[in-house]
Design a protein around this motif. Structure first.
Motif, PDB file in Angstrom:
ATOM      1  N   UNK A  88      49.369  60.722  53.647  1.00 30.77           N
ATOM      2  CA  UNK A  88      48.608  60.018  52.571  1.00 30.77           C
ATOM      3  C   UNK A  88      47.137  59.965  53.285  1.00 30.77           C
ATOM      4  N   UNK A  89      46.701  60.108  51.640  1.00 33.87           N
ATOM      5  CA  UNK A  89      45.051  60.665  52.032  1.00 33.87           C
ATOM      6  C   UNK A  89      44.591  59.598  51.793  1.00 33.87           C
ATOM      7  N   UNK A  90      45.036  58.159  50.553  1.00 38.97           N
ATOM      8  CA  UNK A  90      44.240  57.387  50.013  1.00 38.97           C
ATOM      9  C   UNK A  90      45.367  56.664  49.429  1.00 38.97           C
ATOM     10  N   UNK A  91      45.331  55.106  49.623  1.00 37.54           N
ATOM     11  CA  UNK A  91      45.273  53.724  48.351  1.00 37.54           C
ATOM     12  C   UNK A  91      44.215  53.463  47.556  1.00 37.54           C
ATOM     13  N   UNK A 448      55.721  53.939  53.434  1.00 37.98           N
ATOM     14  CA  UNK A 448      55.023  54.437  52.886  1.00 37.98           C
ATOM     15  C   UNK A 448      56.126  54.570  51.783  1.00 37.98           C
ATOM     16  N   UNK A 449      57.277  54.703  52.297  1.00 37.84           N
ATOM     17  CA  UNK A 449      58.587  54.481  51.098  1.00 37.84           C
ATOM     18  C   UNK A 449      58.393  53.706  49.933  1.00 37.84           C
ATOM     19  N   UNK A 450      58.201  52.264  50.443  1.00 40.00           N
ATOM     20  CA  UNK A 450      58.311  51.497  49.867  1.00 40.00           C
ATOM     21  C   UNK A 450      57.112  51.894  48.354  1.00 40.00           C
ATOM     22  N   UNK A 451      55.763  52.563  48.797  1.00 39.31           N
ATOM     23  CA  UNK A 451      55.121  52.366  47.146  1.00 39.31           C
ATOM     24  C   UNK A 451      55.539  53.286  46.673  1.00 39.31           C
ATOM     25  N   UNK A 452      56.251  54.518  47.207  1.00 42.64           N
ATOM     26  CA  UNK A 452      56.192  55.701  46.983  1.00 42.64           C
ATOM     27  C   UNK A 452      57.695  55.235  45.917  1.00 42.64           C
ATOM     28  N   UNK A 453      58.577  54.902  46.046  1.00 38.26           N
ATOM     29  CA  UNK A 453      59.697  55.370  45.960  1.00 38.26           C
ATOM     30  C   UNK A 453      59.791  53.736  44.185  1.00 38.26           C
ATOM     31  N   UNK A 468      48.293  68.526  46.858  1.00 40.23           N
ATOM     32  CA  UNK A 468      47.436  67.023  47.113  1.00 40.23           C
ATOM     33  C   UNK A 468      48.858  66.587  45.546  1.00 40.23           C
ATOM     34  N   UNK A 469      49.226  65.167  45.757  1.00 37.77           N
ATOM     35  CA  UNK A 469      50.429  65.008  44.730  1.00 37.77           C
ATOM     36  C   UNK A 469      49.557  63.580  44.570  1.00 37.77           C
ATOM     37  N   UNK A 470      48.876  63.018  43.326  1.00 43.44           N
ATOM     38  CA  UNK A 470      48.859  61.931  43.075  1.00 43.44           C
ATOM     39  C   UNK A 470      49.715  60.822  42.258  1.00 43.44           C
ATOM     40  N   UNK A 471      50.343  59.822  43.042  1.00 40.24           N
ATOM     41  CA  UNK A 471      51.123  59.280  42.441  1.00 40.24           C
ATOM     42  C   UNK A 471      50.450  57.274  41.913  1.00 40.24           C
ATOM     43  N   UNK A 493      48.781  64.506  50.336  1.00 43.58           N
ATOM     44  CA  UNK A 493      47.754  65.707  51.093  1.00 43.58           C
ATOM     45  C   UNK A 493      48.471  66.444  52.250  1.00 43.58           C
ATOM     46  N   UNK A 494      48.617  67.605  52.346  1.00 41.22           N
ATOM     47  CA  UNK A 494      49.027  68.679  53.094  1.00 41.22           C
ATOM     48  C   UNK A 494      47.929  69.129  53.897  1.00 41.22           C
ATOM     49  N   UNK A 495      48.531  69.409  55.056  1.00 38.25           N
ATOM     50  CA  UNK A 495      47.355  70.132  55.995  1.00 38.25           C
ATOM     51  C   UNK A 495      47.943  71.468  55.899  1.00 38.25           C
TER      52      UNK A 495
END
Length: 496
Positions: A88-91, A448-453, A468-471, A493-495
């Motif tokens: 997670x990069x940021x929320x 994290x899953x709770x936010x993503x889903x 980078x994935x932004x949802x 974001x990936x490393x």
């Protein structure tokens, strides 16, 4: 929405019309394909009568090698990371709103430096990696519509309300149009348009060829993207009106004519500076709403007749936008496919379906997969010249479901919605071989899953670029005020 006026004149909206009437000859051929234990059927157009259209059409040739009309597919620009595992990069927390109110916060874009997202009566640019606020554009009211397209130098457009909603007045009308510079973080201009002395309420907005075009039940208006100069506005008491526009490579108008009970939709490729009609295709009378999946090639979705399972789409029309002739009509019934469209007002709002390589890539319905409780689905491809399925299939995998998001050159970028104990994935699907390559996999931690889903691709905005994935959410409601924390944005974001 007021009923459309009586049909006679094809002209209107300050634009010249170039209408031709022809007869479509077609017949249906049913082809079946077993995918994951589910039968998928389609209609192909190979001569005979097609009662859904009134413009001339024909079929084209094509190969079955899955490479999009002959030859290799264009290379994509997305790099494969050394390690696809993301963090997670940021929320961004969901903004607080008044009780019993819901505010639209649709609109998100990516530039080289910023992830840009609509908030409540504001547009905010965030650092792509850190999430720190780079700039903010305040607005007097909420954004109600946002163009999904931006220019190469990151200019785009929004429609917004002139004031904030209240319990007594939940909407002030989507009457304001603005152009935004996403690099500079500033508003270039704000405009309105009137018809018959009343401000137009816009239902959709898009950008193409240096033009901002917005449509609605009162007709459509267009402005120069850089200067804001008005290019056309509707005229009072017109018989046909521009319900909306689709942008990108070309500008396409969905023009509504006819009575309220028996409308006819004209799909027009138009000049973005003058509004002159370059080509036109007429859907059958009675088809009330249409969505544009792509302007180049021109591909249109519509719900033909009533369908219990469909959400805004039962059929796809592949159209030659140089001549206005139908290439092929493809059936995508709702009991077999998961594609959804919101063509009632938003002309470019479809999920589960994308266009590329002269192919139509469609998400199938979920069905039983492996394991006791496993559900899964696929992405399958149709040839836009022949209407036939190509035989290409991308499997979501056990307990995942897969949704196409966009094209990357000749490759399909797709999101895999995870099971309860995994994180979601972004994959690239080779447009020729249909080989899947994992680009990103999110953490499986429950918090994290709770936010993503909560950010499902059908009801949220998903943007992916270079690891980078932004949802993000498209609505803010009083739920954001509760202890059960909700988020406007979550970024991964990936490393590698």
């Amino acid at each position: 929405m007021p009923p459309p006026p009586h049909p006679t004149a094809p002209n209107g909206g300050g634009r010249k019309s170039n209408t031709t009437l022809a007869v479509l000859v077609a017949s249906a051929v049913v082809i079946a394909l077993i995918v994951g234990g589910v039968w998928y059927s389609q209609s192909g157009d190979e001569g005979g009568k097609d009662d859904t259209a009134s413009s001339s059409g024909g079929t084209g040739g094509g190969d079955d090698d899955g490479t999009g009309g002959g030859g290799s597919v264009p290379a994509g620009s997305e790099k494969v990371p050394a390690d696809a595992s993301s963090q997670v990069l940021f929320q961004v927390p969901s903004p607080k709103v008044e009780d019993d109110t819901t505010v639209v916060v649709s609109g998100s874009w990516l530039t080289d430096k910023a992830y840009v997202k609509s908030g409540v009566a504001e547009i905010v640019g965030y650092d792509r990696d850190k999430g720190t606020e780079l700039w903010k554009i305040p607005l007097p009211g909420p954004v109600c519509q946002a163009s999904k397209h931006a220019t190469e130098d990151h200019l785009t457009a929004i429609a917004f309300e002139p004031a904030m909603p209240t319990k007594a007045k939940p909407s002030n009308g989507c009457t304001q149009i603005a152009a935004l510079d996403l690099d500079a973080g500033k508003k270039l201009w704000t405009k309105t348009a009137e018809v018959g002395g009343q401000p137009i309420r816009f239902d959709n907005i898009t950008v193409s060829g240096g033009t901002v075009a917005a449509g609605g039940s009162s007709g459509g208006a267009a402005f120069d993207l850089e200067s804001g100069k008005p290019l056309w506005i509707p005229k009072a008491n017109e018989d046909c009106r521009d319900a909306g526009y689709a942008g990108g490579e070309k500008l396409v108008a969905v023009r509504r004519c006819g009575s309220y009970d028996s409308p006819q939709l004209h799909i027009q490729t138009i000049d973005p500076k003058s509004g002159k009609v370059n080509s036109e295709y007429k859907l059958a009378e009675g088809v009330e709403y249409a969505s544009v999946l792509s302007t180049e090639p021109l591909v249109v979705a519509a719900e033909v007749g009533e369908s219990q399972d469909a959400i805004g789409i039962t059929d796809v029309f592949s159209i030659d936008n140089a001549t206005g002739k139908l290439r092929i009509r493809i059936s995508v019934p709702g009991d077999q496919f998961e594609a959804r469209c919101s063509g009632v007002t938003r002309i470019e709002s479809c999920t589960g379906i994308v266009v590329g390589n002269d192919r139509l890539y469609v998400e199938t319905q979920e069905h039983d997969g492996g394991g006791e409780y496993g559900r899964t689905n696929e992405i399958v491809a149709f040839d836009l010249a022949t209407g036939k399925q190509t035989g290409q299939r991308a499997d979501a995998g056990d307990r995942y479901t897969i949704t196409p998001l966009r094209m990357d050159g000749g490759n399909i970028i797709a999101y895999k919605r995870p099971p309860y104990d995994k994180g979601g994935q972004i994959v690239s699907i080779d447009g020729g071989t249909f080989k899947e390559t994992k680009l990103l996999e999110n953490p499986s931690v429950k918090t994290v899953r709770d936010v993503e889903t909560r950010m499902s691709p059908q009801y949220s905005e998903l943007l992916y670029s270079q690891g980078h994935l932004y949802m993000s959410s498209v609505y803010a409601s009083e739920l954001g005020n509760t202890a059960d924390k909700r988020y406007l944005v979550i970024a991964f974001g990936t490393n590698g």
